[in-house]
Design a protein around this motif. Structure first.
Motif, PDB file in Angstrom:
ATOM      1  N   LYS A  59      77.612 -32.296  41.347  1.00  0.00           N
ATOM      2  CA  LYS A  59      78.723 -31.549  41.948  1.00  0.00           C
ATOM      3  C   LYS A  59      78.446 -32.059  43.669  1.00  0.00           C
ATOM      4  O   LYS A  59      79.698 -32.242  43.999  1.00  0.00           O
ATOM      5  CB  LYS A  59      78.271 -30.059  42.292  1.00  0.00           C
ATOM      6  CG  LYS A  59      78.499 -29.064  40.906  1.00  0.00           C
ATOM      7  CD  LYS A  59      79.781 -29.139  40.414  1.00  0.00           C
ATOM      8  CE  LYS A  59      79.964 -28.404  39.319  1.00  0.00           C
ATOM      9  NZ  LYS A  59      81.549 -28.624  38.816  1.00  0.00           N
ATOM     10  N   GLN A  62      80.603 -35.195  43.055  1.00  0.00           N
ATOM     11  CA  GLN A  62      81.899 -35.156  42.932  1.00  0.00           C
ATOM     12  C   GLN A  62      82.463 -34.923  44.359  1.00  0.00           C
ATOM     13  O   GLN A  62      83.758 -35.161  44.887  1.00  0.00           O
ATOM     14  CB  GLN A  62      82.304 -34.042  42.098  1.00  0.00           C
ATOM     15  CG  GLN A  62      82.136 -34.155  40.568  1.00  0.00           C
ATOM     16  CD  GLN A  62      82.367 -33.070  39.770  1.00  0.00           C
ATOM     17  OE1 GLN A  62      81.887 -31.867  39.885  1.00  0.00           O
ATOM     18  NE2 GLN A  62      83.102 -33.347  38.594  1.00  0.00           N
ATOM     19  N   ALA A  63      82.025 -33.935  45.071  1.00  0.00           N
ATOM     20  CA  ALA A  63      82.270 -33.336  46.463  1.00  0.00           C
ATOM     21  C   ALA A  63      82.348 -34.561  47.364  1.00  0.00           C
ATOM     22  O   ALA A  63      83.388 -34.505  48.066  1.00  0.00           O
ATOM     23  CB  ALA A  63      81.308 -32.407  47.063  1.00  0.00           C
ATOM     24  N   ARG A  66      85.375 -36.922  46.192  1.00  0.00           N
ATOM     25  CA  ARG A  66      86.561 -36.221  46.822  1.00  0.00           C
ATOM     26  C   ARG A  66      86.844 -36.332  48.165  1.00  0.00           C
ATOM     27  O   ARG A  66      87.990 -36.533  48.367  1.00  0.00           O
ATOM     28  CB  ARG A  66      86.540 -34.645  46.233  1.00  0.00           C
ATOM     29  CG  ARG A  66      87.787 -34.153  46.308  1.00  0.00           C
ATOM     30  CD  ARG A  66      87.656 -32.647  45.781  1.00  0.00           C
ATOM     31  NE  ARG A  66      86.503 -31.778  46.045  1.00  0.00           N
ATOM     32  CZ  ARG A  66      85.600 -31.436  45.295  1.00  0.00           C
ATOM     33  NH1 ARG A  66      85.647 -31.712  44.028  1.00  0.00           N
ATOM     34  NH2 ARG A  66      84.598 -30.737  45.608  1.00  0.00           N
ATOM     35  N   GLN A  67      85.892 -36.269  49.048  1.00  0.00           N
ATOM     36  CA  GLN A  67      86.282 -36.234  50.377  1.00  0.00           C
ATOM     37  C   GLN A  67      86.582 -37.782  50.659  1.00  0.00           C
ATOM     38  O   GLN A  67      87.568 -37.876  51.698  1.00  0.00           O
ATOM     39  CB  GLN A  67      84.861 -36.109  51.180  1.00  0.00           C
ATOM     40  CG  GLN A  67      84.420 -34.870  51.351  1.00  0.00           C
ATOM     41  CD  GLN A  67      83.288 -34.373  51.744  1.00  0.00           C
ATOM     42  OE1 GLN A  67      82.405 -35.453  52.111  1.00  0.00           O
ATOM     43  NE2 GLN A  67      82.704 -33.174  52.161  1.00  0.00           N
TER      44      GLN A  67
END
Length: 77
Positions: A59, A62-63, A66-67
């Motif tokens: 996670k 992914q974060a 994604r940023q």
């Protein structure tokens, strides 16, 4: 210098992760460019190759990606 494919850029990300996230932002930028060139919407990573193959590690990855404009999913194997 030739442009990397998505597979080569993904391997570069794995190498950065093994090296303690060295040059990870440059690797993400390269991956993003390769995804755009090849018309792919998401980067797919094998969770067994990750340094922290647990839910919180995935996670976090992914974060972080994604940023930086890259959508990440994980393969089943």
């Amino acid at each position: 210098m030739s442009e990397l494919t998505v597979a080569e850029a993904t391997e570069s990300i794995y190498a950065s992760l093994r090296a303690g996230n060295a040059d990870i932002d440059a690797g993400i930028a390269t991956l993003k460019a390769a995804l755009t060139r090849e018309g792919i919407k998401q980067a797919v990573f094998n969770p067994t190759k990750l340094a922290q193959n647990n839910r919180s590690g995935r996670k976090l990855m992914q974060a972080y990606f994604r940023q930086r404009g890259v959508s990440v999913r994980f393969s089943d194997q």
